[in-house]
Design an enzyme around this catalytic site. Sequence first.
Site, short mmCIF file in Angstrom:
data_model
loop_
_atom_site.label_atom_id
_atom_site.label_comp_id
_atom_site.label_asym_id
_atom_site.label_seq_id
_atom_site.Cartn_x
_atom_site.Cartn_y
_atom_site.Cartn_z
N ASP A 3 44.18 39.68 34.95
CA ASP A 3 44.23 41.11 34.53
C ASP A 3 43.96 42.06 35.31
O ASP A 3 43.46 43.21 35.25
CB ASP A 3 43.01 41.23 33.38
N GLU A 4 44.28 41.86 36.83
CA GLU A 4 44.01 42.82 37.83
C GLU A 4 45.09 42.79 38.74
O GLU A 4 45.80 41.59 39.16
CB GLU A 4 42.59 42.63 38.23
P1 TTP Z 1 37.30 40.05 34.08
O1 TTP Z 1 38.31 41.28 34.61
O2 TTP Z 1 36.16 39.64 35.05
O3 TTP Z 1 36.38 40.72 33.07
P2 TTP Z 1 36.81 41.19 31.89
O4 TTP Z 1 38.42 41.91 31.94
O5 TTP Z 1 36.78 40.35 30.43
O6 TTP Z 1 35.85 42.48 31.71
P3 TTP Z 1 35.81 43.75 32.49
O7 TTP Z 1 35.95 44.94 31.48
O8 TTP Z 1 34.29 43.75 33.05
O9 TTP Z 1 37.01 43.80 33.46
O10 TTP Z 1 38.12 38.91 33.94
C1 TTP Z 1 39.38 38.78 33.10
C2 TTP Z 1 39.38 37.84 32.20
O11 TTP Z 1 39.35 36.75 32.86
C3 TTP Z 1 38.27 37.89 31.18
O12 TTP Z 1 38.76 38.73 30.04
C4 TTP Z 1 38.21 36.50 30.68
C5 TTP Z 1 38.41 35.63 31.84
N1 TTP Z 1 37.44 35.13 32.57
C6 TTP Z 1 36.86 33.76 32.29
O13 TTP Z 1 37.66 33.07 31.53
N2 TTP Z 1 35.66 33.31 32.86
C7 TTP Z 1 35.12 34.09 33.76
O14 TTP Z 1 33.95 33.65 33.99
C8 TTP Z 1 35.36 35.52 33.93
C9 TTP Z 1 34.63 36.52 34.94
C10 TTP Z 1 36.34 36.01 33.45
MG MG Z 2 38.73 42.96 33.42
#
Ligand code: TTP
Ligand code: MG
Length: 362
Positions: free
Chosen positions: A109-110
């Site tokens: 997601d980034e």
């Molecule tokens: P992140 O970008 O860290 O988190 P997020 O998108 O859910 O929330 P934020 O708004 O803070 O960015 O992670 C992206 C995806 O990766 C998240 O939706 C689910 C997955 N993930 C896991 O499965 N286990 C984990 O420990 C983390 C940090 C993320």
């Molecule tokens: Mg995220």
Amino acid sequence: MLSDPIIFHIDMDSFFSSVEVRENPVLEGLPVVVGSDPKNGMGRGVVSTCSYEARQYGIHSAMAISKAYRLCPDAVFLPVNMHLYREVSEKIMSILKSYSPVFQQVSVDEAYLDVSRIASDYSEAEKLAKRIKDDIRISEGITCSIGVAPNKTVAKIASDYNKPDGLTVIPPEKVREFLHPLDVSKIPGVGERTRTLMDKMGIRSIGDLSKCDVQLLIAKFGKAGLRLKQVANGTYSSEVISTLAVKSISKEDTFAKDVEDIDVVEEMLARLSEMVGERVVRKGYVFRTVNLKVRFSDFSTYTRSVTLSAYSNDSASILRTALRMFSEFEGRSKFRLVGVGVSNLVKVDKYQSRLDDFLYCD
Ligand code: TTP
Ligand code: MG
């Protein structure tokens, strides 16, 4: 004189749960928890992510589902639907790529975009970032946060600064002013262990870190010490390198007979991790994501993946991460097949400093 680079870091907000809400709009505004083995909060798995509403109860990624349930029994607990998230991710990444060819996906997601050749200054860059946010929201129905800055590290810290649905623009002259009041834990790669060490040295904010003697930092943190100092001064930069076409390296094996004994499965995971690690090194790659596949005698198949905070090419870190993911299946039996893989690959010889590229202190 060359003008400063303009780098975007784009990160989806509560990605898995935002996709679930998009699929089922009645969930909008509710605490939603996505995780492995959720069983309406009664399962034994862990939280992958949760909606911002759920975060208000103290729920976060990597927490046990049972704890999330104790914190908010009314939350909606959903299983991980990785296939769907990958599909959405691919669409979002295609949108991002269409804005700049200098694009690097770093997790599901980034991504980073270098828009130096597309936006002539930071005000144009801000307009472009708004367009990208609108584009993703309209096409894919989810929000993201964007950090805009002269280098990747500051852009990443900035995208996290005002989540969800944030846009934080830090032009070069504002970098120190932005960084210095922040806690050192905001630096990517600085985890609990490093933070505690720094705390003992009287370093709490990034400003404190910027004032610390570089030799002392090197003595305490090795090579990362120099980078920490550069990050604190806002001068640490590394290129946005386009993500490789090669998607993954993996190895799996079916047991001759379904296996009951966890030690046998773990031995197999060690062997597979070693083979994958060797191939990674031989081909000159580094990886950031480790994938695990587990199949039971009834052919039910589970895949899990974890993205590390830094690139690696090390079999031991593949195994460590695979075992961490595998712990979810302890207590089960009749394993038919296991597989280990890595993705998010970058070629090292194209970019020698790749392994040093990220602060990896913990
Ligand atoms: P992140 O970008 O860290 O988190 P997020 O998108 O859910 O929330 P934020 O708004 O803070 O960015 O992670 C992206 C995806 O990766 C998240 O939706 C689910 C997955 N993930 C896991 O499965 N286990 C984990 O420990 C983390 C940090 C993320
Ligand atoms: Mg995220």
